[in-house]
Design a protein around this motif. Structure first.
Motif, PDB file in Angstrom:
ATOM      1  N   ASN A   1     -12.604 -20.636  21.024  1.00  0.00           N
ATOM      2  CA  ASN A   1     -12.217 -21.579  19.988  1.00  0.00           C
ATOM      3  C   ASN A   1     -10.744 -21.928  20.167  1.00  0.00           C
ATOM      4  OD1 ASN A   1     -12.612 -23.155  17.629  1.00  0.00           O
ATOM      5  ND2 ASN A   1     -11.600 -21.577  16.403  1.00  0.00           N
ATOM      6  N   THR A   2     -10.444 -23.218  20.266  1.00  0.00           N
ATOM      7  CA  THR A   2      -9.094 -23.656  20.600  1.00  0.00           C
ATOM      8  C   THR A   2      -8.519 -24.591  19.548  1.00  0.00           C
ATOM      9  OG1 THR A   2      -9.854 -25.597  21.858  1.00  0.00           O
ATOM     10  CG2 THR A   2      -9.648 -23.503  23.070  1.00  0.00           C
ATOM     11  N   TRP A   3      -7.200 -24.605  19.510  1.00  0.00           N
ATOM     12  CA  TRP A   3      -6.467 -25.557  18.664  1.00  0.00           C
ATOM     13  C   TRP A   3      -6.516 -26.920  19.335  1.00  0.00           C
ATOM     14  CZ3 TRP A   3      -1.921 -28.573  18.686  1.00  0.00           C
ATOM     15  CH2 TRP A   3      -1.375 -28.886  17.422  1.00  0.00           C
ATOM     16  N   ALA A   4      -6.972 -27.933  18.606  1.00  0.00           N
ATOM     17  CA  ALA A   4      -7.141 -29.266  19.182  1.00  0.00           C
ATOM     18  C   ALA A   4      -6.330 -30.309  18.431  1.00  0.00           C
ATOM     19  CB  ALA A   4      -8.616 -29.646  19.184  1.00  0.00           C
ATOM     20  N   GLY A   5      -5.280 -29.870  17.759  1.00  0.00           N
ATOM     21  CA  GLY A   5      -4.462 -30.766  16.954  1.00  0.00           C
ATOM     22  C   GLY A   5      -4.538 -30.386  15.497  1.00  0.00           C
ATOM     23  N   ARG A   6      -3.670 -30.962  14.711  1.00  0.00           N
ATOM     24  CA  ARG A   6      -3.638 -30.619  13.288  1.00  0.00           C
ATOM     25  C   ARG A   6      -4.991 -30.891  12.641  1.00  0.00           C
ATOM     26  NH1 ARG A   6       0.828 -32.729   8.815  1.00  0.00           N
ATOM     27  NH2 ARG A   6       0.142 -31.342   7.129  1.00  0.00           N
ATOM     28  N   ASN A   7      -5.468 -29.905  11.890  1.00  0.00           N
ATOM     29  CA  ASN A   7      -6.735 -29.973  11.172  1.00  0.00           C
ATOM     30  C   ASN A   7      -7.945 -30.098  12.095  1.00  0.00           C
ATOM     31  OD1 ASN A   7      -5.619 -29.789   8.529  1.00  0.00           O
ATOM     32  ND2 ASN A   7      -5.019 -31.949   8.663  1.00  0.00           N
ATOM     33  N   LYS A   8      -7.825 -29.577  13.319  1.00  0.00           N
ATOM     34  CA  LYS A   8      -8.950 -29.664  14.238  1.00  0.00           C
ATOM     35  C   LYS A   8      -8.993 -28.464  15.168  1.00  0.00           C
ATOM     36  CE  LYS A   8     -11.215 -32.728  17.575  1.00  0.00           C
ATOM     37  NZ  LYS A   8     -11.105 -33.993  18.360  1.00  0.00           N
ATOM     38  N   VAL A   9     -10.151 -27.816  15.237  1.00  0.00           N
ATOM     39  CA  VAL A   9     -10.395 -26.780  16.242  1.00  0.00           C
ATOM     40  C   VAL A   9     -11.636 -27.179  17.026  1.00  0.00           C
ATOM     41  CG1 VAL A   9      -9.336 -24.975  14.828  1.00  0.00           C
ATOM     42  CG2 VAL A   9     -11.811 -25.321  14.731  1.00  0.00           C
ATOM     43  N   GLU A  10     -11.734 -26.655  18.247  1.00  0.00           N
ATOM     44  CA  GLU A  10     -12.832 -27.062  19.125  1.00  0.00           C
ATOM     45  C   GLU A  10     -13.174 -25.922  20.072  1.00  0.00           C
ATOM     46  OE1 GLU A  10     -12.755 -30.219  22.625  1.00  0.00           O
ATOM     47  OE2 GLU A  10     -12.692 -31.203  20.652  1.00  0.00           O
ATOM     48  N   VAL A  11     -14.462 -25.589  20.167  1.00  0.00           N
ATOM     49  CA  VAL A  11     -14.912 -24.574  21.118  1.00  0.00           C
ATOM     50  C   VAL A  11     -15.057 -25.238  22.487  1.00  0.00           C
ATOM     51  CG1 VAL A  11     -16.712 -22.916  21.707  1.00  0.00           C
ATOM     52  CG2 VAL A  11     -16.073 -23.263  19.314  1.00  0.00           C
ATOM     53  N   ARG A  12     -14.348 -24.678  23.474  1.00  0.00           N
ATOM     54  CA  ARG A  12     -14.283 -25.281  24.807  1.00  0.00           C
ATOM     55  C   ARG A  12     -14.502 -24.220  25.879  1.00  0.00           C
ATOM     56  NH1 ARG A  12      -8.399 -28.298  24.144  1.00  0.00           N
ATOM     57  NH2 ARG A  12      -8.983 -29.833  22.556  1.00  0.00           N
ATOM     58  N   ASP A  13     -14.705 -24.706  27.093  1.00  0.00           N
ATOM     59  CA  ASP A  13     -14.645 -23.841  28.265  1.00  0.00           C
ATOM     60  C   ASP A  13     -13.177 -23.654  28.644  1.00  0.00           C
ATOM     61  OD1 ASP A  13     -17.427 -23.474  28.733  1.00  0.00           O
ATOM     62  OD2 ASP A  13     -17.535 -25.478  29.589  1.00  0.00           O
TER      63      ASP A  13
END
Length: 391
Positions: free
Chosen positions: A4-16
Motif C-alpha cells: 500500500n503506497t502513498w499516491a498523493g494527498r487523500n489517496k493511497v494505492e496498492v501497487r507492485d
C-alpha cells in the motif's frame, strides 16, 4: 511484491513495488502476516507531514515471520522462522538515547536526521513508513518489509497467541500504556482521556490497569463512546456538552487528577466558531496543528495534576494556555512512544489476560482493500475503530 503506497494527498494505492533486500549486516526481512492502519497514517494522507513521495510504502504497525537475516544478526537473538512483532521506531540500541531506553529518540537510525533537525531543532529516530523526514523507510502495509537493527527491534512471539492479540505491541498498546504511565497514577485518581480512537481506548484500559479509580473518555462518535462504556469507562460527548464544565461536575469541582491527550494535531472542537478559528489559522499557515484537545486538557486538569500528551503533533500551535499550565503547577509530559521498552512487560500482561488490545479491531481486510480501509477509518464509517490488513 504488493504494498500500500502513498499516491498523493487523500489517496493511497496498492501497487507492485520492488521486494526488500538485506542492505546492512544487521537487517532482517520479514514476511508480513498482519498489519494495521493507524491514526498517525491519516496525518500523512491528509498532507500534514511533509516529505512524502509518490510510491512511498505506508504502515508502521506490523508483524510476521522472519525469512532472512543479515550476517551481523546474532542467531541467538533472531533467526529465520521466528515469529515477530516489529516496533514502529527504529533504534540502534547503542547510542545515548537507546542506553536510556528513549528508543524513539535514537540518534543513529535516521539517515535524514539533518532534515528533521531543521524542523524540530533535534534529529528524530527512523520510523517505518512515515515520510523521508523520518528516514524514508518502507513501511509494513506490504507483503514483506526490511527491518534495520533487527537485533534490537523485533520481539519474538513464542506462544500461540493470535496475531490480533499481539499486533498492537508494535505501537498503539505501548503508546496508550506510556500515556498512562507518564500520569504517575495514584490510588483514587480520576483520569480523563481525550480521544476514544484506538490509542485512546487502550490508554483508558491502561490507566485503569495502573490503578485509576475512574477513567473518563471524551469523544463525539457514538460507536467510540459506546465501546469505551462497554469497557467500563465513563464517557463525555464533546459535541453535546461543555467538556470542562462536565469534567468539573464529575470531579466535585476540582477537575481530573490526570489528563491524557490521545488526539493530537487534527483535533475537532464542539464549538463551530472555535473549530473554525484553528482551521483558518492552518489555512493561512500561522499554525500547523489544531490543539483543541491539548488546550482543554490543560484547562480542565486539577491544580498540581499531570497532562500526558501521546497524540502526535508535528509543528506549531497557537494560543497555548501557558498561564494555566505554569500558575496551576501542572506537569506536562509527552513523547513518541519508546516501544521497545514496553513490549516484553505488555506481552506478559496480555498472556495473563490483564489486557485485551484486540477489542479495538472492528474491520479485517485483505491488503488489496487498503484504500477502502483508509476511507472508512478516516471518515468514521461503518463503526470503524481499527482496521487490520492481511497481505
Amino acid at each position: 511484491m504488493r504494498a500500500n503506497t502513498w499516491a498523493g494527498r487523500n489517496k493511497v494505492e496498492v501497487r507492485d513495488v520492488p521486494d526488500p533486500a538485506i542492505l546492512n549486516s544487521r537487517d532482517a526481512i520479514v514476511r508480513i502476516t498482519s498489519t494495521a492502519v493507524c491514526g498517525s497514517d491519516l496525518h500523512l494522507v491528509d498532507g500534514y507531514v511533509p516529505t512524502m513521495r509518490d510510491g512511498d510504502v505506508l504502515g508502521h504497525e506490523f508483524m510476521g515471520e522472519v525469512v532472512e537475516v543479515g550476517p551481523g544478526v546474532d542467531p541467538g537473538r533472531l533467526r529465520a522462522g521466528d515469529r515477530v512483532v516489529v516496533p514502529f521506531p527504529i533504534a540502534c540500541g547503542a547510542c545515548a538515547a537507546c542506553a536510556a531506553e528513549l528508543y524513539s529518540c535514537c540518534e543513529n537510525s535516521n539517515p535524514n536526521a539533518g532534515m528533521a533537525e531543521k524542523m524540530f531543532g533535534h534529529p528524530l529516530a527512523g520510523i517505518f513508513g512515515y515520510s523521508h523526514l523520518t528516514g524514508g523507510f518502507a513501511g509494513g502495509q506490504a507483503q514483506y518489509a526490511r527491518v534495520p537493527f533487527a537485533d534490537v527491534g523485533p520481539m519474538k512471539i513464542e506462544s500461540d497467541l493470535t496475531d490480533e492479540q499481539v499486533l498492537f505491541l508494535s505501537d498503539i498498546l505501548p503508546t496508550g500504556y506510556m500515556g498512562a504511565e507518564m500520569c504517575d497514577i495514584q490510588p483514587g485518581d480520576v483520569v480523563a482521556v481525550w480521544g476514544a480512537g484506538p490509542v485512546g481506548q487502550l490508554a483508558m484500559d491502561c490507566a485503569r490497569l495502573l490503578g485509576a479509580a475512574r477513567v473518563i473518555g471524551i469523544d463525539k462518535e457514538p460507536y467510540r463512546l459506546r465501546m469505551a462504556e462497554e469497557a467500563g469507562h465513563t464517557v463525555v460527548d464533546f459535541e453535546d456538552t461543555d467538556v470542562r464544565s462536565r469534567l468539573l461536575e464529575l470531579t466535585g469541582g476540582r477537575g481530573p487528577d490526570k489528563c491524557i491527550d490521545a488526539v493530537g494535531l487534527e483535533a475537532d472542537h464542539g464549538s463551530a466558531h472555535i473549530s473554525a478559528y484553528d482551521r483558518v489559522k492552518q489555512a493561512v499557515r500561522s499554525e500547523t496543528d489544531r490543539p483543541h484537545a491539548l488546550r482543554q486538557a490543560i484547562m480542565s486538569c486539577r491544580s498540581g495534576g499531570v497532562v500526558s500528551v501521546i497524540g502526535v503533533y508535528g509543528g506549531m500551535i497557537d494560543k497555548f494556555p501557558a498561564g494555566a499550565w505554569m500558575n496551576r503547577g501542572l506537569t506536562l509530559r509527552t513523547g513518541q512512544c519508546h516501544v521497545q521498552r514496553y513490549m516484553g512487560p505488555l506481552l506478559e500482561r496480555i498472556e495473563r489476560g490483564e489486557l485485551d488490545p484486540a477489542r479495538v479491531i472492528t474491520h479485517t481486510l485483505p491488503l488489496e482493500e487498503a484504500a477502502h480501509g483508509f476511507e472508512i477509518f478516516k471518515n468514521k464509517q461503518d463503526g470503524c475503530e481499527k482496521v487490520v490488513l492481511k497481505p
